[in-house]
Design a protein around this motif. Sequence first.
Motif, PDB file in Angstrom:
ATOM      1  N   TYR A 424      35.022  18.518 -50.569  1.00 40.23           N
ATOM      2  CA  TYR A 424      35.107  19.753 -49.890  1.00 40.23           C
ATOM      3  C   TYR A 424      35.772  20.706 -50.747  1.00 40.23           C
ATOM      4  N   ASN A 425      35.475  22.258 -50.691  1.00 42.21           N
ATOM      5  CA  ASN A 425      36.345  23.078 -51.470  1.00 42.21           C
ATOM      6  C   ASN A 425      36.480  24.507 -50.240  1.00 42.21           C
ATOM      7  N   HIS A 426      37.645  24.723 -50.592  1.00 34.51           N
ATOM      8  CA  HIS A 426      37.979  26.123 -49.825  1.00 34.51           C
ATOM      9  C   HIS A 426      38.442  27.133 -50.582  1.00 34.51           C
ATOM     10  N   LYS A 427      37.680  28.391 -50.655  1.00 38.81           N
ATOM     11  CA  LYS A 427      38.193  29.422 -51.490  1.00 38.81           C
ATOM     12  C   LYS A 427      39.130  30.352 -50.761  1.00 38.81           C
ATOM     13  N   PHE A 428      40.434  30.525 -51.014  1.00 35.03           N
ATOM     14  CA  PHE A 428      41.186  31.496 -50.147  1.00 35.03           C
ATOM     15  C   PHE A 428      40.682  33.224 -50.789  1.00 35.03           C
ATOM     16  N   SER A 429      41.254  34.129 -49.665  1.00 35.84           N
ATOM     17  CA  SER A 429      40.768  35.424 -50.183  1.00 35.84           C
ATOM     18  C   SER A 429      41.429  35.826 -51.363  1.00 35.84           C
ATOM     19  N   LYS A 430      42.564  35.311 -51.853  1.00 30.34           N
ATOM     20  CA  LYS A 430      43.202  35.701 -53.103  1.00 30.34           C
ATOM     21  C   LYS A 430      42.418  35.047 -54.275  1.00 30.34           C
ATOM     22  N   LYS A 431      41.951  35.780 -55.062  1.00 29.63           N
ATOM     23  CA  LYS A 431      41.211  35.304 -56.323  1.00 29.63           C
ATOM     24  C   LYS A 431      41.787  34.039 -57.031  1.00 29.63           C
ATOM     25  N   GLY A 432      41.060  32.987 -57.164  1.00 30.46           N
ATOM     26  CA  GLY A 432      41.696  32.059 -58.084  1.00 30.46           C
ATOM     27  C   GLY A 432      42.333  30.985 -57.095  1.00 30.46           C
ATOM     28  N   ARG A 433      42.691  31.387 -55.990  1.00 27.96           N
ATOM     29  CA  ARG A 433      43.418  30.261 -55.005  1.00 27.96           C
ATOM     30  C   ARG A 433      42.383  29.308 -54.359  1.00 27.96           C
ATOM     31  N   ASN A 434      42.314  28.001 -54.575  1.00 25.32           N
ATOM     32  CA  ASN A 434      41.492  26.820 -54.179  1.00 25.32           C
ATOM     33  C   ASN A 434      42.272  26.076 -53.649  1.00 25.32           C
ATOM     34  N   LEU A 435      41.464  25.090 -52.602  1.00 28.99           N
ATOM     35  CA  LEU A 435      41.861  23.846 -52.050  1.00 28.99           C
ATOM     36  C   LEU A 435      40.768  22.920 -52.203  1.00 28.99           C
TER      37      LEU A 435
END
Length: 888
Positions: A424-435
């Motif tokens: 599972y991957n989540h991209k945050f609204s801030k570019k490059g921020r990932n979980l």
Amino acid sequence: MPNINISMRAPTKSILLFFLTAALYTNSAAQNYSIKGIVIDTTGQSLPGAVVRIKSGNDSSAVSTNPDGTFLFSKFKSSQFTLSAAFIGYDVYIKAYVINNGTSINITDIKLKPSSNTLDGVVISGTPPVRVTQDTVSFNAKAFPVREGDAVDEMLKKLPGIKADKDGNVTSQGSPVTKIRVNGKDFFGTDVATAIKNLPADIIKNLQFVDDYGDQAKLTGIKTGEPEKILNLTIEEDKKKGYFARASAGVGNSDRYNANLRGNSMKGEQQISFDGTLANANMRGGGGDGITTRNAAGLNYKNEFNSKLSADAGYNFTNDKNNTISSTYTLNILQDSAQNPINRFEDARGNNNADNYNHWFGGNLEYKIDTMNYLKISPNFSYNTGSGNNTGGSLTTQDNLLTRRDSRNSDNSSNFNGRINMFYNHKFSKKGRNLSAWGNINYANGENNRDVYNKYLNTNASVVDSLIQNQLNNQNNRSLNLNVGASYMEPLWAKIFLEVNYSWNRSSTNSSKDTYDGVGGSQLFNPDLSNIYDYQFITNKAGLNYRYIGEKLNYTLGVSAQPVLLKGQNLGNNVETTSRSFNLIPSGRFSYKFSYQQSLDVNYWGRNNQPGFQQLQPISDNSNLQNIITGNPDLKPEFVHSFSAHYKQADWSAGKVLLANFKYESTNDRIVTIKRRVPGTVNQLTTYTNTDGFYTMQGDYNISKPLSPERKYTIGYSGSGQLNNNISFTDDNRIDAKNVSWRQELEFRVDLKDIVNFEIETSYSQNSTHYSSATFTDRRSNRFEYGIEGRNYFFKDLTIGYDFTKQVNSGFDNGITRNPTLLRLSMEYKFMKKNMAALRIEGFDLFDQNSGISRDVFDNVIVDRQVNRLGRYFMLSLIYRVQKFGGS
């Protein structure tokens, strides 16, 4: 009344606050725009890593395109903007856009043109034949044309740095290709040979050899460990709708037969493929050890149901019956306490019959929940059963000792393996921020029943004695592996990122063994050779990575802390052992792109290897009394340091390719063998221990250069080398054996359309071993090989094929080693409308000299082996082919 006034003011304020908040939210949302698209070249090929910038007034933002060329700006404040896209070797693209309707736009017209100075005035059909990126070498299929009706395997033979043998094994830059993908989706699982035969070459647009570091690397760019080599085939857009089918049936002398049916149907992103084989002619090219009868079937399905959900799945069934006749010559280098050399020779003959059934199912389910969330689930299951018997004998000599052994062994086995991977991957609204988060579960259950019969005749000087051994072993192994982890990546500046990760792994294994001795026609339980043993291997790993991403330079520096726990429980005698260790693991990755067609990657990483249950289990395996093996429950895990470098260079104008690789590994606490001689016999006792000093070094290169603009003539140089420092102990004396092997090869290829395709190949290889003790004699074997393979075309419907190989071997200890001359001839005549049918006659191994010769070096042992292979036979085949793609 006061109470009434209060109760009225509260809801009034709440309502006003609600509408004010909604208004602010609506106004804010109206100013947020989503901008996505794809960057391609003029041929439609995606450009991963291109830099895309958007600007409106003082507001600007930039991203790099994904591996498939796509990009996304999730929140931009203006509906009017100027977009630019840049990539090395291409002219910069600039265009103004306006979002008139809605709050999103999908831009698909970004096509970059090659820079005029890059091609140096030479244009090859508007498309370079070879592209090099950080993790991919891509070949344009049009630059490597093949004959009408050929499958992908014929095209692979033309690609520089790629080897495709007659049995369907594919290697890229010396590494085996383990998977085939079509448009990014798995195709026939790990059955590479079936995949490259299933697709016709004329529907292929590009062949991309990818270093795949896993799902997390694709989404975040953080790459660690050794990549998996994958071939991705992209289909021409106008060929994504249609079908292809091919049926063949052949009969030959010596009761040989070969029948195959394969088909492929495509409707856009939906694809169904089938492959079935019935053959006793060693599957495909007639290679492989022994003589094999194969019944096989495979089914593959992939579909993109909508923009969010896609899936692929495959099922493979194989039934292989094999008969292998072998002669093996084994040299054990030993020494006594006075450092005197002792050579132990074993000359063995074997006749092995095996009958194996295998079922495999696997697939992937990908769900793009939205632009910020991604989920992938990958199940994988296999079940196989097998039975076999082996008869043979050996003659073992050591000083004035001699033992002759006659043996008859039979076994039955069944194994189940189930694995499910989740990512599972989540991209945050801030570019490059990932979980990212992942979890894997793997369960395996295997059972093996083995019946052993050995008769020994021992001679010591003039004294002769004999011994008969009859033993039944029932063994069951169960294992459960759990792995979970998470990674968080935070952008610090425009090109700098920080990643924090953690993973937990637990591997639990249970091994039970029951041994029975045959006495007087009955089976008696032997408690000394029977046991139940459990062990657990547990690791916790926490790491920190610093990453820089530039247009040319990319690098990652990291460090991980990993405590390791290895526990074992001998349930037979209630003894428990525990081993703890702690590793501080630095890691690094450096990538520099000198130009779009030239790059260098350098990697370092560390990893643990756990001992196998046979190495840990504290009981003896005496099914061969000449080598009784006992595990060591006090073993520690190995720790491996790995360093690798990869250099890629391609010349667009000429199609010249240079590929080079280097790898070095050293192992702390390497698990090696300890062998103790049994006085007065040729027998030895084997166990295991940990030691330092083991290392391996290997490298390879490949240079390919066309001698004409249309690649009519191509010359290729390639070579590889490897150095291993093997370590073993004999009677507590350490022996270091340095094994050096290298190979040099020269190729010349001719491709004249509708006239001839052939390749002349010659190579020389050497394998030598040097020992730490000067009293031991160095060992060296040599092989010189040359040959020609090709096809000549007459008119439009007649083809003559040929495959000639000659081997000259020297230095092998097996006295009956041959220098085989192999010749295969074929003639094919096409007929019916559009050459839909063909009649083929083939002659295999016309000199009847086919045999397999190999040398293996490990620990203090050198093994020379020769096996039978399918000999001379002739076959007549009928082939029928239909296909329709697009409007054709």
